[in-house]
Design an enzyme around this catalytic site. Structure first.
Site, short mmCIF file in Angstrom:
data_model
loop_
_atom_site.label_atom_id
_atom_site.label_comp_id
_atom_site.label_asym_id
_atom_site.label_seq_id
_atom_site.Cartn_x
_atom_site.Cartn_y
_atom_site.Cartn_z
N GLY A 222 34.67 38.07 29.67
CA GLY A 222 34.54 36.59 29.24
C GLY A 222 34.67 35.75 30.26
N LYS A 223 35.65 35.99 31.18
CA LYS A 223 35.97 35.02 32.37
C LYS A 223 34.92 35.32 33.27
CE LYS A 223 40.53 34.03 30.71
NZ LYS A 223 40.86 35.17 29.98
N ASP A 265 41.53 51.05 39.32
CA ASP A 265 43.03 50.30 39.41
C ASP A 265 42.97 49.33 40.10
OD1 ASP A 265 45.60 49.65 39.50
OD2 ASP A 265 46.28 51.71 39.76
N ASP A 282 43.56 38.01 35.47
CA ASP A 282 43.83 37.73 34.15
C ASP A 282 44.62 38.85 33.52
OD1 ASP A 282 43.39 35.88 31.98
OD2 ASP A 282 41.78 37.21 31.09
N CYS A 335 47.56 35.21 28.75
CA CYS A 335 47.46 34.48 27.39
C CYS A 335 48.54 34.56 26.84
CB CYS A 335 46.29 35.01 26.37
SG CYS A 335 46.32 36.76 26.15
#
Ligand SMILES: C[S@@+](CC[C@H](N)C(=O)[O-])C[C@H]1O[C@@H](n2cnc3c(N)ncnc32)[C@H](O)[C@@H]1O
Length: 393
Positions: A222-223, A265, A282, A335
């Protein structure tokens, strides 16, 4: 664009789908799969709907029933258990009671329709029992005063305690907001993404077009695709898991953006150090900020999960710093709403990296330590915490 659930509410007000026994049966199948097999609601629901012959309106109603019943599980169990003495209630019957109580308290479906259609959706041998219990629940479902906030809000005690300690008076309104139906936002490029996640992408808006960007925890993309589209640039989009990196490829195809998936990684990224204009971390986290979109998550996350990833989060930020050119921007986002997964990680960053200078976040971010956060009681989206740093020359 609104979710099928919100649409269903409008339909229910008109009564047009309120008698759907098949909708209740399909919803019960999904609820049973979540409880019996540990299935994720957001995967089990579409797969069961695909097997059904329900029309779009009924599918919206099933979504409402499944998500609402899961989200309100603690509250509806309480409403039901006041009238049930037996302890040997089989799973499907228990879920029918929960789903019936959910409709009685939280939807516009007429009480008699909620009870009758739910009763008809359970095996014949259990119908008398379900009917008797739901009729008792119906007597005071809409006015009943829950004895504690955690029961009313339908969250585990530890979760309310933790958010009260980290958010103070905002904890209850924040949870109330996360108990609402999620709204799905579709970006102009066709990708569906929560508004809070879009605010994270916008933190790179000042980086020049055509910059070189790395997204170290990119899946499902998404980002990465948002940033690639915003800046007209290529994004090296790392994710540790191959099956998840594939989702980044799918997102890049959908959006026609140059997010290039790399399976790696990110604590040891196979990228050239010191050259990136921007790096996003994120990071994996408990996910407490996205309860609205993941209705079953509150029953999966445990108190021990909070903070269990903080070493990994710090290591990812450290790896991101090494990739940055002097003057480049690093964004660390999660989040979630807990200090352990945000402020405490930033404390370590402050101690370890004097050359990462915090950049103040502006509206809609509320200042939080050296970074900012979006809380769902005031911001219409997921709960999110972010820190932006510029690497000093
Ligand atoms: C919060 S999600 C990222 C969401 C994504 N940025 C988006 O907006 O669509 C975190 C991701 O980090 C990945 N991850 C966890 N540990 C990692 C590691 N050590 N290296 C790279 N990726 C990792 C997980 O597989 C997961 O896909």
């Amino acid at each position: 664009m609104s979710t099928p659930g919100a649409t269903a509410r409008n339909l229910m007000a008109s009564g047009s789908v309120s008698e759907g026994v098949e909708s209740r049966r399909v919803a019960l199948d999904v609820l049973d799969r979540v409880d019996r097999d540990g299935a994720y609601a957001n995967l089990a629901l579409p797969s069961r709907l695909a097997e059904s012959e329900l029309d779009a309106r009924d599918r919206g109603f099933v979504t409402e029933l499944v998500y609402g019943t899961l989200r309100r599980r603690r509250s509806v169990d309480h409403l039901v258990d006041r009238h049930v003495e037996r302890t040997d209630v089989e799973l499907r019957v228990r879920n029918a009671l929960r789903m019936g109580a959910y409709q009685l308290r939280w939807t516009d479906v007429a009480d008699h329709a909620a009870v009758d259609a739910t009763v008809s959706a359970v095996p014949k041998r259990a119908r008398g029992f379900v009917n008797a219990v739901l009729r008792k629940v119906a007597r005071d479902a809409s006015t009943y005063q829950f004895p504690t906030d955690a029961l009313r809000l339908s969250v585990p005690d530890w979760l309310l305690d933790r958010l009260r300690s980290d958010l103070g008076d905002r904890a209850v309104p924040v949870i109330e907001a996360m108990n609402e139906r999620a709204v799905v936002h579709t970006r102009p490029d066709g990708y569906r993404q929560d508004t809070a996640s879009q605010e994270v992408g916008r933190l790179f808006a000042e980086v020049a077009d055509g910059s070189v960007i790395a997204d170290l925890c990119a899946a499902p993309g998404g980002k990465a695709t948002h940033i690639a589209g915003l800046l007209g640039c290529s994004v090296a989009a790392l994710d540790r898991h191959a099956h998840r990196a594939k989702l980044v490829d799918d997102a890049a195809d959908l959006t026609s953006t140059a997010a290039m998936a790399v399976v790696a990684d990110a604590t040891a990224p196979p990228l050239r150090p010191g050259v990136f204009d921007g790096v996003l971390v994120d990071a994996p986290c408990s996910g407490l900020g996205s309860l609205r979109r993941r209705p079953d998550a509150r029953w999966r996350i445990t108190a021990d999960d909070i903070g269990s990833l903080r070493d990994l989060q710090f290591d990812l930020v450290a790896a991101a710093r090494d990739l940055l050119r002097p003057g480049g921007i690093l964004v660390f986002s999660v989040c979630t709403l807990t200090d352990a997964e945000s402020l405490h990680v930033d404390d370590r960053v402050a101690d370890a990296f004097g050359d990462l200078l915090p950049v103040a976040l502006s509206e809609p971010w509320e200042q939080h330590g050296r970074g900012g956060r979006l809380l769902p009681d005031r911001f219409d989206g997921d709960g999110m915490t972010a820190f932006a740093y510029r690497r000093s020359p």
